[in-house]
Design an enzyme around this catalytic site. Structure first.
Site, PDB file in Angstrom:
ATOM      1  N   TYR A  90     -12.758   3.735  -4.852  1.00  0.00           N
ATOM      2  CA  TYR A  90     -12.562   2.610  -3.930  1.00  0.00           C
ATOM      3  C   TYR A  90     -13.853   2.320  -3.154  1.00  0.00           C
ATOM      4  O   TYR A  90     -14.258   1.160  -3.003  1.00  0.00           O
ATOM      5  CB  TYR A  90     -11.413   2.981  -2.981  1.00  0.00           C
ATOM      6  N   THR A 131      -2.105  -1.348   9.105  1.00  0.00           N
ATOM      7  CA  THR A 131      -1.340  -2.170   8.150  1.00  0.00           C
ATOM      8  C   THR A 131      -0.414  -1.247   7.375  1.00  0.00           C
ATOM      9  O   THR A 131      -0.399  -0.031   7.596  1.00  0.00           O
ATOM     10  CB  THR A 131      -2.269  -2.867   7.121  1.00  0.00           C
ATOM     11  N   ASP A 165      -1.997 -11.608  -9.804  1.00  0.00           N
ATOM     12  CA  ASP A 165      -2.519 -10.251  -9.942  1.00  0.00           C
ATOM     13  C   ASP A 165      -4.005 -10.377 -10.250  1.00  0.00           C
ATOM     14  O   ASP A 165      -4.377 -10.883 -11.318  1.00  0.00           O
ATOM     15  CB  ASP A 165      -1.779  -9.529 -11.081  1.00  0.00           C
TER      16      ASP A 165
HETATM   17  N1  LIG Z   1      -6.100  -1.216   6.457  1.00  0.00           N
HETATM   18  C1  LIG Z   1      -7.291  -0.686   6.539  1.00  0.00           C
HETATM   19  O1  LIG Z   1      -7.514   0.306   7.266  1.00  0.00           O
HETATM   20  C2  LIG Z   1      -8.448  -1.280   5.771  1.00  0.00           C
HETATM   21  C3  LIG Z   1      -9.736  -0.828   6.083  1.00  0.00           C
HETATM   22  C4  LIG Z   1     -10.814  -1.350   5.395  1.00  0.00           C
HETATM   23  C5  LIG Z   1     -10.619  -2.323   4.434  1.00  0.00           C
HETATM   24  N2  LIG Z   1      -9.353  -2.731   4.148  1.00  0.00           N
HETATM   25  C6  LIG Z   1      -9.217  -3.744   3.105  1.00  0.00           C
HETATM   26  O2  LIG Z   1      -8.464  -4.841   3.571  1.00  0.00           O
HETATM   27  C7  LIG Z   1      -7.752  -5.424   2.483  1.00  0.00           C
HETATM   28  C8  LIG Z   1      -6.283  -5.505   2.814  1.00  0.00           C
HETATM   29  O3  LIG Z   1      -5.816  -4.203   3.114  1.00  0.00           O
HETATM   30  P1  LIG Z   1      -4.451  -3.956   3.895  1.00  0.00           P
HETATM   31  O4  LIG Z   1      -4.627  -2.754   4.710  1.00  0.00           O
HETATM   32  O5  LIG Z   1      -3.984  -5.217   4.499  1.00  0.00           O
HETATM   33  O6  LIG Z   1      -3.517  -3.536   2.666  1.00  0.00           O
HETATM   34  P2  LIG Z   1      -1.947  -3.728   2.427  1.00  0.00           P
HETATM   35  O7  LIG Z   1      -1.587  -2.612   1.508  1.00  0.00           O
HETATM   36  O8  LIG Z   1      -1.210  -3.887   3.704  1.00  0.00           O
HETATM   37  O9  LIG Z   1      -1.896  -5.110   1.630  1.00  0.00           O
HETATM   38  C9  LIG Z   1      -2.548  -5.241   0.403  1.00  0.00           C
HETATM   39  C10 LIG Z   1      -1.893  -6.349  -0.391  1.00  0.00           C
HETATM   40  O10 LIG Z   1      -2.636  -6.490  -1.627  1.00  0.00           O
HETATM   41  C11 LIG Z   1      -1.691  -6.656  -2.677  1.00  0.00           C
HETATM   42  N3  LIG Z   1      -2.280  -6.250  -3.943  1.00  0.00           N
HETATM   43  C12 LIG Z   1      -2.548  -4.995  -4.381  1.00  0.00           C
HETATM   44  N4  LIG Z   1      -3.030  -5.031  -5.634  1.00  0.00           N
HETATM   45  C13 LIG Z   1      -3.079  -6.343  -5.987  1.00  0.00           C
HETATM   46  C14 LIG Z   1      -3.473  -7.023  -7.167  1.00  0.00           C
HETATM   47  N5  LIG Z   1      -3.892  -6.351  -8.253  1.00  0.00           N
HETATM   48  N6  LIG Z   1      -3.413  -8.367  -7.169  1.00  0.00           N
HETATM   49  C15 LIG Z   1      -2.977  -9.055  -6.101  1.00  0.00           C
HETATM   50  N7  LIG Z   1      -2.537  -8.458  -4.970  1.00  0.00           N
HETATM   51  C16 LIG Z   1      -2.606  -7.122  -4.928  1.00  0.00           C
HETATM   52  C17 LIG Z   1      -0.507  -5.792  -2.271  1.00  0.00           C
HETATM   53  O11 LIG Z   1       0.686  -6.200  -2.955  1.00  0.00           O
HETATM   54  C18 LIG Z   1      -0.447  -6.031  -0.770  1.00  0.00           C
HETATM   55  O12 LIG Z   1       0.393  -7.126  -0.439  1.00  0.00           O
HETATM   56  C19 LIG Z   1      -8.078  -4.555   1.267  1.00  0.00           C
HETATM   57  O13 LIG Z   1      -9.165  -5.122   0.578  1.00  0.00           O
HETATM   58  C20 LIG Z   1      -8.487  -3.240   1.881  1.00  0.00           C
HETATM   59  O14 LIG Z   1      -9.320  -2.490   1.036  1.00  0.00           O
HETATM   60  C21 LIG Z   1      -8.268  -2.243   4.797  1.00  0.00           C
END
Ligand SMILES: NC(=O)c1ccc[n+]([C@@H]2O[C@H](COP(=O)([O-])OP(=O)(O)OC[C@H]3O[C@@H](n4cnc5c(N)ncnc54)[C@H](O)[C@@H]3O)[C@@H](O)[C@H]2O)c1
Length: 266
Positions: A159, A194, A66
């Protein structure tokens, strides 16, 4: 599956790697020969993700981490070192995003602090714990996952502030770590399909026309950019923010469409 093998024998730690972009990054770096610690606060899903990689004879181990907890982060770094003997690549994907409430003045300190604590301070904790070991590796690289939210307004103020802060962390850490042989870069994704968008197909359809390349992103689009920045192909790149966003921050589709009387610009 790529033929590249840029991470043969590298020790890799990915946070938030149980699903989504983090899981795709873990897969890509493992496919390229890396030995990957798949960390997430959701250990069960991290174990599923690591097991799926091992089924394909890729080197992956799950570990509970975490990023909101300093001890948990330090334990993950120690685990990576114990398993791999070195830590060469850190990719920070974990983040937290509180959906906007209708009125800004009704947003809470708790939500703001949670977004900042996981998204920005979490990355800081990981970098702090990993840096001495990345420096000792002689080929250390950090890739932070930011967002287009850190570059423009897309809502989600806490965020977005955290993601903008990651850009600053990228630059200051690049300055500090460069002389110690560690590169630090940030990938800023646009909308990526995702679990974060689960059940929101209508929203994905709605934003698609804003993307000059005509689609939203897939996790593999981001993983490919992360692999590049973490690899020796980017040996002279540090302190950069790379939007991987189908062109949405560079091109103002709404403006073009408005000028054409709503007829669209395709
Ligand atoms: N999906 C999008 O559209 C998008 C766009 C821009 C940026 N992002 C960034 O990409 C990254 C991944 O996003 P995603 O869409 O794959 O999200 P997701 O929700 O599919 O996966 C996120 C993962 O992070 C884990 N997580 C959350 N809090 C946590 C913590 N405190 N410690 C450890 N693990 C933790 C969750 O359990 C999950 O497995 C993030 O940084 C997100 O901000 C995503």
């Amino acid at each position: 599956m790529t033929d590249l093998k840029r991470f043969d024998g590298h020790g890799v730690l990915v946070t938030g790697a149980a699903r989504g972009i983090g899981a795709a990054v873990a897969r890509r770096l493992a496919e390229e020969g890396g030995r990957v610690l798949v960390t997430d606060r959701d250990l069960l899903q991290a174990e599923r993700t690591a097991a799926a990689l091992r089924e394909q004879r890729l080197a992956a181990t799950a570990f509970a981490c975490d990023v909101a907890d300093r001890g948990s982060v330090e334990a993950a770094v120690a685990r990576a070192l114990a398993l791999f003997g070195s830590l060469d690549v850190l990719v920070n994907c974990a983040a937290h995003c509180t959906p906007d409430v209708p009125l800004f003045e009704e947003s809470s300190d708790d939500a703001w602090e949670r977004d900042l604590d996981v998204t920005l301070t979490g990355a800081y904790r990981c970098c702090r714990a990993a840096l001495p070991h990345l420096s000792a590796s002689g080929r250390g690289a950090v890739v932070l996952i930011g967002s287009v939210n850190g570059l423009q307004d897309y809502g989600n103020h806490g965020y977005s502030a955290a993601k903008a802060g990651l850009g600053s962390l990228t630059r200051t850490l690049a300055g500090h770590a460069g002389p110690r042989g560690v590169r630090v870069n940030l990938v800023a994704p646009g909308t990526v399909r995702t679990s974060a968008w689960e059940g929101r197909d209508a929203d994905l359809d709605a934003v698609r026309p804003l993307y000059p390349l005509g689609r939203v992103g897939e996790p593999e689009d981001i993983a490919a950019a992360v692999a590049f920045l973490a690899s020796r192909d980017a040996a002279w790149i540090t302190g950069t923010v790379l939007p991987v966003d189908g062109g949405i921050t560079a091109v103002n589709r709404a403006f073009r469409t408005a000028l054409r009387g709503g007829a669209g610009s395709a």
